[in-house]
Design an enzyme around this catalytic site. Structure first.
Site, PDB file in Angstrom:
ATOM      1  N   ARG A  98      -6.856  11.240  -5.815  1.00 48.24           N
ATOM      2  CA  ARG A  98      -8.082  10.498  -5.482  1.00 48.24           C
ATOM      3  C   ARG A  98      -9.286  11.441  -5.526  1.00 48.24           C
ATOM      4  O   ARG A  98     -10.361  11.078  -5.988  1.00 48.24           O
ATOM      5  CB  ARG A  98      -7.881   9.873  -4.104  1.00 48.24           C
ATOM      6  CG  ARG A  98      -9.076   9.372  -3.399  1.00 48.24           C
ATOM      7  CD  ARG A  98      -9.413   7.962  -3.820  1.00 48.24           C
ATOM      8  NE  ARG A  98     -10.183   7.318  -2.779  1.00 48.24           N
ATOM      9  CZ  ARG A  98     -11.419   7.704  -2.448  1.00 48.24           C
ATOM     10  NH1 ARG A  98     -12.004   8.675  -3.087  1.00 48.24           N
ATOM     11  NH2 ARG A  98     -12.050   7.077  -1.468  1.00 48.24           N
TER      12      ARG A  98
ATOM     13  N   ASP B 186      -6.550  -2.932  -7.594  1.00 49.24           N
ATOM     14  CA  ASP B 186      -7.132  -3.590  -6.424  1.00 49.24           C
ATOM     15  C   ASP B 186      -7.313  -5.065  -6.727  1.00 49.24           C
ATOM     16  O   ASP B 186      -7.416  -5.448  -7.897  1.00 49.24           O
ATOM     17  CB  ASP B 186      -8.473  -2.959  -6.053  1.00 49.24           C
ATOM     18  CG  ASP B 186      -8.833  -3.289  -4.603  1.00 49.24           C
ATOM     19  OD1 ASP B 186      -8.323  -2.605  -3.705  1.00 49.24           O
ATOM     20  OD2 ASP B 186      -9.592  -4.249  -4.387  1.00 49.24           O
TER      21      ASP B 186
ATOM     22  N   ARG C  10       0.812  -1.228   0.000  1.00 51.30           N
ATOM     23  CA  ARG C  10       0.000   0.000   0.000  1.00 51.30           C
ATOM     24  C   ARG C  10       0.841   1.273   0.000  1.00 51.30           C
ATOM     25  O   ARG C  10       0.427   2.296   0.557  1.00 51.30           O
ATOM     26  CB  ARG C  10      -0.956   0.045   1.192  1.00 51.30           C
ATOM     27  CG  ARG C  10      -2.075  -0.979   1.138  1.00 51.30           C
ATOM     28  CD  ARG C  10      -3.272  -0.445   0.362  1.00 51.30           C
ATOM     29  NE  ARG C  10      -4.267  -1.477   0.180  1.00 51.30           N
ATOM     30  CZ  ARG C  10      -5.339  -1.630   0.956  1.00 51.30           C
ATOM     31  NH1 ARG C  10      -5.562  -0.811   1.946  1.00 51.30           N
ATOM     32  NH2 ARG C  10      -6.204  -2.587   0.691  1.00 51.30           N
TER      33      ARG C  10
ATOM     34  N   ARG D  30      -3.459   6.453   0.974  1.00 48.53           N
ATOM     35  CA  ARG D  30      -4.011   7.648   1.625  1.00 48.53           C
ATOM     36  C   ARG D  30      -3.090   8.370   2.588  1.00 48.53           C
ATOM     37  O   ARG D  30      -3.348   9.510   2.946  1.00 48.53           O
ATOM     38  CB  ARG D  30      -5.315   7.271   2.351  1.00 48.53           C
ATOM     39  CG  ARG D  30      -6.471   7.088   1.393  1.00 48.53           C
ATOM     40  CD  ARG D  30      -7.683   6.508   2.079  1.00 48.53           C
ATOM     41  NE  ARG D  30      -7.421   5.143   2.498  1.00 48.53           N
ATOM     42  CZ  ARG D  30      -8.352   4.307   2.963  1.00 48.53           C
ATOM     43  NH1 ARG D  30      -9.593   4.724   3.092  1.00 48.53           N
ATOM     44  NH2 ARG D  30      -8.047   3.077   3.300  1.00 48.53           N
TER      45      ARG D  30
ATOM     46  N   TYR E 179     -14.698 -12.299  -0.356  1.00 47.53           N
ATOM     47  CA  TYR E 179     -15.434 -11.058  -0.649  1.00 47.53           C
ATOM     48  C   TYR E 179     -16.670 -11.338  -1.503  1.00 47.53           C
ATOM     49  O   TYR E 179     -17.723 -10.733  -1.320  1.00 47.53           O
ATOM     50  CB  TYR E 179     -14.522 -10.050  -1.368  1.00 47.53           C
ATOM     51  CG  TYR E 179     -13.489  -9.444  -0.447  1.00 47.53           C
ATOM     52  CD1 TYR E 179     -13.826  -8.394   0.402  1.00 47.53           C
ATOM     53  CD2 TYR E 179     -12.187  -9.925  -0.395  1.00 47.53           C
ATOM     54  CE1 TYR E 179     -12.900  -7.830   1.267  1.00 47.53           C
ATOM     55  CE2 TYR E 179     -11.240  -9.374   0.461  1.00 47.53           C
ATOM     56  CZ  TYR E 179     -11.602  -8.327   1.289  1.00 47.53           C
ATOM     57  OH  TYR E 179     -10.684  -7.784   2.148  1.00 47.53           O
TER      58      TYR E 179
HETATM   59  O1  CP3 Z   1       0.195  -1.769  -2.464  1.00 45.27           O
HETATM   60  C1  CP3 Z   1      -0.106  -0.853  -3.265  1.00 45.27           C
HETATM   61  O2  CP3 Z   1       0.328   0.311  -3.137  1.00 45.27           O
HETATM   62  C2  CP3 Z   1      -0.918  -1.195  -4.496  1.00 45.27           C
HETATM   63  C3  CP3 Z   1      -2.301  -0.990  -4.435  1.00 45.27           C
HETATM   64  C4  CP3 Z   1      -3.242  -1.924  -3.715  1.00 45.27           C
HETATM   65  C5  CP3 Z   1      -4.500  -1.487  -3.247  1.00 45.27           C
HETATM   66  N1  CP3 Z   1      -5.203  -2.564  -2.796  1.00 45.27           N
HETATM   67  C6  CP3 Z   1      -4.957  -0.094  -3.273  1.00 45.27           C
HETATM   68  C7  CP3 Z   1      -6.100   0.296  -2.431  1.00 45.27           C
HETATM   69  C8  CP3 Z   1      -3.182  -3.309  -3.473  1.00 45.27           C
HETATM   70  C9  CP3 Z   1      -2.033  -4.262  -3.718  1.00 45.27           C
HETATM   71  C10 CP3 Z   1      -4.436  -3.693  -2.902  1.00 45.27           C
HETATM   72  C11 CP3 Z   1      -4.790  -5.082  -2.557  1.00 45.27           C
HETATM   73  C12 CP3 Z   1      -6.009  -5.336  -1.769  1.00 45.27           C
HETATM   74  N2  CP3 Z   1      -7.249  -4.786  -1.919  1.00 45.27           N
HETATM   75  C13 CP3 Z   1      -6.104  -6.333  -0.779  1.00 45.27           C
HETATM   76  C14 CP3 Z   1      -4.996  -7.282  -0.387  1.00 45.27           C
HETATM   77  C15 CP3 Z   1      -3.973  -6.598   0.417  1.00 45.27           C
HETATM   78  C16 CP3 Z   1      -4.275  -6.564   1.846  1.00 45.27           C
HETATM   79  O3  CP3 Z   1      -4.516  -5.452   2.357  1.00 45.27           O
HETATM   80  O4  CP3 Z   1      -4.217  -7.629   2.467  1.00 45.27           O
HETATM   81  C17 CP3 Z   1      -7.428  -6.332  -0.287  1.00 45.27           C
HETATM   82  C18 CP3 Z   1      -7.976  -7.208   0.807  1.00 45.27           C
HETATM   83  C19 CP3 Z   1      -8.146  -5.365  -1.034  1.00 45.27           C
HETATM   84  C20 CP3 Z   1      -9.606  -5.024  -0.927  1.00 45.27           C
HETATM   85  C21 CP3 Z   1      -9.769  -3.651  -0.502  1.00 45.27           C
HETATM   86  N3  CP3 Z   1      -9.546  -2.556  -1.309  1.00 45.27           N
HETATM   87  C22 CP3 Z   1     -10.041  -3.180   0.811  1.00 45.27           C
HETATM   88  C23 CP3 Z   1     -10.361  -4.053   2.015  1.00 45.27           C
HETATM   89  C24 CP3 Z   1      -9.964  -1.785   0.763  1.00 45.27           C
HETATM   90  C25 CP3 Z   1     -10.031  -0.836   1.940  1.00 45.27           C
HETATM   91  C26 CP3 Z   1     -11.231  -0.035   2.009  1.00 45.27           C
HETATM   92  C27 CP3 Z   1     -10.981   1.182   2.915  1.00 45.27           C
HETATM   93  O5  CP3 Z   1     -11.757   2.123   2.775  1.00 45.27           O
HETATM   94  O6  CP3 Z   1     -10.037   1.177   3.703  1.00 45.27           O
HETATM   95  C28 CP3 Z   1      -9.656  -1.410  -0.568  1.00 45.27           C
HETATM   96  C29 CP3 Z   1      -9.494  -0.040  -1.077  1.00 45.27           C
HETATM   97  C30 CP3 Z   1      -8.099   0.355  -1.454  1.00 45.27           C
HETATM   98  N4  CP3 Z   1      -7.258  -0.399  -2.220  1.00 45.27           N
HETATM   99  C31 CP3 Z   1      -7.480   1.589  -1.143  1.00 45.27           C
HETATM  100  C32 CP3 Z   1      -6.217   1.567  -1.771  1.00 45.27           C
HETATM  101  C33 CP3 Z   1      -5.189   2.660  -1.796  1.00 45.27           C
HETATM  102  C34 CP3 Z   1      -8.083   2.744  -0.357  1.00 45.27           C
HETATM  103  C35 CP3 Z   1      -9.110   3.369  -1.250  1.00 45.27           C
HETATM  104  C36 CP3 Z   1      -9.264   4.849  -1.111  1.00 45.27           C
HETATM  105  O7  CP3 Z   1      -8.471   5.607  -1.671  1.00 45.27           O
HETATM  106  O8  CP3 Z   1     -10.246   5.241  -0.456  1.00 45.27           O
END
Ligand code: CP3
Length: 348
Positions: A36, A73, A23, A27, A150
């Site tokens: 964003r 994602d 990540r 954010r 999911y």
């Molecule tokens: O690592 C990186 O920088 C690459 C980008 C990346 C994102 N998601 C960006 C993201 C990667 C590799 C993921 C993988 C991902 N997505 C996983 C596996 C990794 C882990 O955390 O174990 C999972 C479970 C997801 C599903 C998902 N997407 C969730 C649970 C969420 C969080 C929701 C929240 O509001 O916190 C996301 C959203 C997400 N994916 C964000 C980012 C930067 C935040 C979205 C935003 O900008 O609001």
């Protein structure tokens, strides 16, 4: 290009321990929040190759990282399978059409990567061009089991009752779903490789909530299928594959036999123990507790030293957090982390 990241995964000599952070584009960075905001919502950001490229590069511009990770994602696949993905502020991902019965599984159409998911491969091509060889680019996917959680739960979950209920009650239905996902994931990763990613990683975020037998049957087995199905040679290069099961520290020996190049570790395992257990079979990635980044610069430096000292080979370790960086971390502390890993690991 700095090859330390790829070389560490392949256990070839490195100049210092490479680091990237799960990540890393997210954010906690003000420039991410600005892009964003411009995008309006998270999915639009993922689906715009220009903006996805912009945020992928943001942490590379700011920190001395050894790899970039594609901004996307894991839920792009179920989205392309038409499950009605949406994100609600503060609540995470949701599906309006979750998978609940055999008919839903039979009705799932394998997406065509070249059309429905072309925004991902387009982003990869664009990022590779913009990186211009500075650092390698990591592609990724969710594991079949993690995607299934999911898809069946309809979003995030506290106790995973629906997906585990399906697994215990109708194993053959669950296997059908996981097999479809594994086939799609193989095409998806091969599409990313074709478009130029230098390594791939499988995020098995929820494998750790299974018991040993069900982990092997429902998660690891399908990751093995992916390891076998992915084109690990492209353009004269080896494309290393990393498997990361959060909470999978009990099963490192089994994961090491999957054929993967590296195992991602969360912070609950001691890196030196993990190394003893897997031997020379695989490289290791990890595993600083993400909460260390809430501490002072001095504490971060001490914790980094500890992790580096646990790993006893000159190569085979990629530094990372044990899970994603939190949105409220001060970016200055991320800089302290990256710089101290390099400072304390530079080979003479
Ligand atoms: O690592 C990186 O920088 C690459 C980008 C990346 C994102 N998601 C960006 C993201 C990667 C590799 C993921 C993988 C991902 N997505 C996983 C596996 C990794 C882990 O955390 O174990 C999972 C479970 C997801 C599903 C998902 N997407 C969730 C649970 C969420 C969080 C929701 C929240 O509001 O916190 C996301 C959203 C997400 N994916 C964000 C980012 C930067 C935040 C979205 C935003 O900008 O609001």
């Amino acid at each position: 290009m700095s090859f330390d990241y790829i070389n560490a995964l392949l256990k070839k000599p490195v100049s210092r321990t490479p680091i990237w952070v799960m990540r890393q584009a997210g954010r906690y960075l003000p420039e991410y929040r600005a892009t964003r905001k411009k995008a309006g919502d998270f999915l639009t950001l993922c689906k715009s190759p220009d903006m996805a490229c912009e945020v992928t590069l943001q942490p590379i511009e700011r920190f001395d990282l050894d790899a970039a990770i594609l901004f996307s994602d894991i839920l792009t696949i179920p989205d392309a399978m038409d499950l009605g993905l949406y994100f609600t502020e503060g609540e995470g991902p949701k599906f309006s059409k979750p998978i609940r019965r055999l008919a839903d599984i039979d009705g799932l159409v394998k997406p065509d990567i070249g059309s429905e998911l072309s925004y991902v491969t387009d982003a990869v091509s664009l990022i590779k061009k913009s990186l211009n060889g500075r650092v390698p680019l990591i592609g990724f996917t969710g594991s079949p089991w993690t995607l299934a959680t999911y898809m069946v739960e309809g979003g995030s979950s506290k106790n995973f009752s629906k997906v585990k209920g399906l697994m215990y009650e109708n194993p053959s239905h669950m296997h059908k779903l996981l097999d479809k996902l594994a086939d799609t994931i193989i095409d998806y990763l091969n599409g990313q490789i074709e478009a130029g990613v230098d390594s791939v990683m499988v995020f098995d975020t929820w494998g750790g909530l299974l018991n040993k037998d069900s982990y092997e049957d429902y998660s690891l087995r399908y990751m093995e299928k992916i390891v076998k199905g992915v084109n690990r040679h492209h353009d004269g290069k080896i494309i290393p594959i990393t498997l990361f099961t959060k909470g999978g520290g009990m099963w490192l020996e089994q994961i090491a036999l999957s054929g993967c190049d590296a195992i991602g570790l969360d912070w609950t395992v001691e890196l030196g123990d993990a190394q003893t257990r897997v031997g020379d079979k695989v490289a290791l990635q990890g595993n600083l507790d993400p909460c260390v980044l809430y501490a002072s610069r001095d504490t971060i430096r001490e914790e980094v030293k500890k992790i580096l000292s646990q790993y006893s080979d000159n190569t085979g370790h990629v530094f990372n957090l044990g899970h994603g960086i939190s949105p409220d971390v001060n970016p200055e502390r991320m800089k302290d982390l990256v710089d101290s890993v390099h400072e304390f690991s530079t080979k003479q």
